[in-house]
Design an enzyme around this catalytic site. Sequence first.
Site, short mmCIF file in Angstrom:
data_model
loop_
_atom_site.label_atom_id
_atom_site.label_comp_id
_atom_site.label_asym_id
_atom_site.label_seq_id
_atom_site.Cartn_x
_atom_site.Cartn_y
_atom_site.Cartn_z
CB CYS A 106 2.55 -2.14 -0.20
SG CYS A 106 1.33 -2.59 -1.44
CG HIS A 148 -0.62 2.93 0.13
ND1 HIS A 148 0.74 2.81 0.30
CD2 HIS A 148 -1.06 1.68 -0.19
CE1 HIS A 148 1.09 1.56 0.08
NE2 HIS A 148 0.01 0.85 -0.21
CD GLU A 149 -4.87 0.62 0.09
OE1 GLU A 149 -4.97 -0.13 -0.91
OE2 GLU A 149 -4.05 0.42 1.00
CG HIS A 152 -2.62 -0.36 -4.65
ND1 HIS A 152 -1.58 -1.12 -5.14
CD2 HIS A 152 -2.41 -0.30 -3.31
CE1 HIS A 152 -0.78 -1.49 -4.16
NE2 HIS A 152 -1.27 -1.00 -3.03
#
Length: 192
Positions: A106, A148-149, A152
């Site tokens: 990341c 993954h994003e 966030h």
Amino acid sequence: MILPIVAYGAAVLRKVAADITPDYPGLEQLIADMWETMYASNGVGLAAPQINKDIRLFVMDSAQIFDNQDEDEENNYPDAPGTKKVFINAHIKKLNGKDWAYNEGCLSIPNIREDVNRPEEVELEYMDEHFVKHTETFNGITARIILHEYDHIEGKLFIDYLKPLRRKMLQGKLNDISKGKSKVSYKMIYIK
């Protein structure tokens, strides 16, 4: 314009981001800056919280992974040759398939890579950069980057998936990142 990446420890990385409307100020330029920042940092995805914006926006380009593979690397991913997209106000509709491990990193947590298990497929409802609504299913590496994003914009980080003992072993490195003691080739900001 290349924007600074927010380092681990910043509160914005742990906040659930808010949906936006088409009249969000400077959205077109923000998206262009996010692409430029992501590529300049050698990333394959970048979420708005990573540039200190608590909004549901991320960009990703999984084609880079396929473009940068060695010829002899085995390519068993169903999403080749990859996808490049903008995701606004994304919300997961469904996760499918078996969990599989992949070594993730990341931009906000530099110099740490760990295997993370994620589902093979994600069905996502989102708006593109023109605020056209889509419901689409993604798989393979593309699904992994999206998840993954997406984490966030939900206030989660890939290290949250690690076993407690592994997290404890990494705590010194994480503390160093939050104090600005980690060397990176891109611009980072350290905020609480």
